[in-house]
Write an enzyme that holds these catalytic residues in place. Sequence first.
Site, PDB file in Angstrom:
ATOM      1  N   TYR A  41       0.849  -1.183   0.000  1.00  0.00           N
ATOM      2  CA  TYR A  41       0.000   0.000   0.000  1.00  0.00           C
ATOM      3  C   TYR A  41       0.887   1.235   0.000  1.00  0.00           C
ATOM      4  O   TYR A  41       1.848   1.304  -0.763  1.00  0.00           O
ATOM      5  CB  TYR A  41      -0.983  -0.060   1.175  1.00  0.00           C
ATOM      6  CG  TYR A  41      -2.151   0.869   1.003  1.00  0.00           C
ATOM      7  CD1 TYR A  41      -2.959   0.793  -0.129  1.00  0.00           C
ATOM      8  CD2 TYR A  41      -2.447   1.839   1.955  1.00  0.00           C
ATOM      9  CE1 TYR A  41      -4.024   1.649  -0.306  1.00  0.00           C
ATOM     10  CE2 TYR A  41      -3.526   2.698   1.784  1.00  0.00           C
ATOM     11  CZ  TYR A  41      -4.297   2.604   0.646  1.00  0.00           C
ATOM     12  OH  TYR A  41      -5.355   3.456   0.465  1.00  0.00           O
ATOM     13  N   LYS A  96     -20.364 -20.170 -10.528  1.00  0.00           N
ATOM     14  CA  LYS A  96     -19.682 -19.958 -11.806  1.00  0.00           C
ATOM     15  C   LYS A  96     -18.255 -19.485 -11.562  1.00  0.00           C
ATOM     16  O   LYS A  96     -17.315 -19.918 -12.247  1.00  0.00           O
ATOM     17  CB  LYS A  96     -20.460 -18.921 -12.623  1.00  0.00           C
ATOM     18  CG  LYS A  96     -20.061 -18.829 -14.099  1.00  0.00           C
ATOM     19  CD  LYS A  96     -20.342 -20.144 -14.800  1.00  0.00           C
ATOM     20  CE  LYS A  96     -20.101 -20.071 -16.288  1.00  0.00           C
ATOM     21  NZ  LYS A  96     -21.248 -19.583 -17.039  1.00  0.00           N
TER      22      LYS A  96
END
Length: 751
Positions: A41, A96
């Site tokens: 970060y 999925k």
Amino acid sequence: MPMQRHSRQDALTFHLEPTPGKLEINATVPMATQRDLSLAYSPGVAVPCEEIARDPGTAFDYTTKGNLVAVVSNGTAVLGLGNLGALASKPVMEGKAVLFKRFADVNSIDIELDSEDVDAFCSAVKLMAPTFGGINLEDIKAPECFIIEQRLKEELDIPVFHDDQHGTAVICAAGLINALHLSGKKIEDVRIVLNGAGAAGIACIELLKSMGARNENCIVCDTKGVIYQGRTEGMNQWKSAHAVKTGLRTLDDAMKGADVFLGVSVKGAVTQEMVEGMADKPVIFAMANPDPEITPEDAHAVRPDAIVATGRSDYPNQVNNVLGFPYLFRGALDIHARAINDDMKIACAEALARLARMDVPDEVAVAYGRKLSFGRDYIIPTPFDPRLIHEVPPAVAEAGMRTGVARHAIADLDAYRRALLERMDPTASILNGINARAKAAQATMIFAEGDDARVLRAAVSYQRNGFGRALVVGRESDVREKLEAEGLADAVRELRVVNAANTPHLDTYKAFMYKRLQRKGVDMQDVHRLAARDRHVFAALMLAHGHGDGMITGATRKSAHAMQLINNVFDVSDNDDAVGVTALMHRGRIVFIADTLVHEWPDEEDLATIAERAAAVARGLGVEPRVAFVSFSTFGYPVSERAVKMQVAAEVLDRRGVDFEYEGEMTVDVALNPRAQANYPFQRLTGPANILVVPARHSASISVKLMQEMAGATVIGPILAGVDKPIQICQTVATVNDILNMAVFAAAEVG
């Protein structure tokens, strides 16, 4: 193959345990120290941000974009359930997403948009598109699905693919290529009838036309009959594109003399009379789910020369979308494609067709439960074929590069194939093979602990999943009460409950046991108490007398106690050849640890036997064994008499002349890490060890539980090897799925 059945509770529990849903996010970089965080970060992250702002193409290098697909739906056409809404579609979309990961190592996240407005839907997807390398649209009703896909294709520079349309079309095309090959016909000559003019049907006929089928030879039907030029009722622009000049008005009319029938409609839409009137060697793809337009049995009864495919896994030639979309996206992502075009879809279909014509490897036959070879009942590969990952994506990628939609060229396709092969998780194919072997065996499995709800649910699942027959040791009233409490009241009639009170064999069991134990200080009263009152002993006696094929226990008793009880009937002490082998599955690797059950402090001869038993278990799972005798010492350093036996155990195997790789003694990092192994060029392992033989049972237990709790490894076992009959002992913390897995292992006679 037996038809599988799942209760509502099975499905709900699967989605609830061990944590709600089917997905989680894991970091791929270290996140432990301040330095890690400052790179991940602020401030370190600013550097790739600046690079991407300067050159957007570098997003594929510095972020997950190049391997991330969004599965997007508004829930207006969820499976066969209709318009359930966005939130209710989430389990399907999560499913999925996990299929993308399982079959092609594509990271995927589901996004459910709560809008039926086409403009709002397209706007939302367009705004989030920079995050992803591709968009998979799912379960959106027609005709909106056509409009949404077309608009997003035009507006986005990443692949947009509506699987309900094109996934079915690609697999259908692959099967048709081979069906026509077998029947000696050409696609440009055959008469094709399509019944069902929804999203999938329209996509099927459009793809076949792009492959050479002639417009005048293709008759499309819907609920109102043939779509002909001049028809006005029930028409839209997508149907009108396939209207032909014809006097045919009904499906019955269209089927006369047809070479090919494609069905994406409803159960029973096709009659035997229709099939009888088709041309020689007809091809019938009855793809309605869950029940086809006509069953293969009914079609073959009137036309033995027919080639039949359906959407169901319990018939040959399943048109299964999972053969297409993972590999299409894998190839498209790896070339940073701007789109998935017709050439890429055709390349996918042709690669699938070629794969079905190749010799089928043994592991595919094992996973499918029978020997397969190209022919009328095998024109489409099975989802279990491990070659899919390295055969299909390269063909898709090559087509994308050839047609100019690639932003990144793959210079060496052979190296790309090898890389694809290496990235897939081998454990999935192992478990598929075990499941198929168990189904083929149809074993009668004895579940010893019918007083436990987990065991009862596992027994019901064993039977309903088609593995064989389940026998439960318990009291009928207790079993009924627990099943009803679990929402499985309908299963009471399915399971056979066995106990000492209802068996005609109790006297035979007691006589056998008395003869076995009479010189060990056991009298007839002891025998009666054990045989009639202890379920573990009773179940073992059933197994010993052939009244079942395998046995599952341990869910309610610690493994050591269960072993003591079973030892009254079978030889499973440390003086026998019995060995406990536990399989650990973690991040695509499988490692076996032995002995985890029988030997408290094995000597070098015991250790050699443990290695042999573990090697047999590994081979039973399709893994070529590489054994490491592990210790805190590596090849004599540091010196310790506790490590000596691990070194001598390898010498014992030298004398026995075994046919698998082994080496020792060594620390675990040397055993599992090729870089560490390179420091010892004389060592005999050709790769990382997959079997760790440990010095004592306590070290085995510590290793297994540490991996399970700290690393989240999947634990299967201990698998009891070296016993005359399949006996598997679960952990007391086992879930329903764990117990079912152990039953499947027993049915497949692993060990």
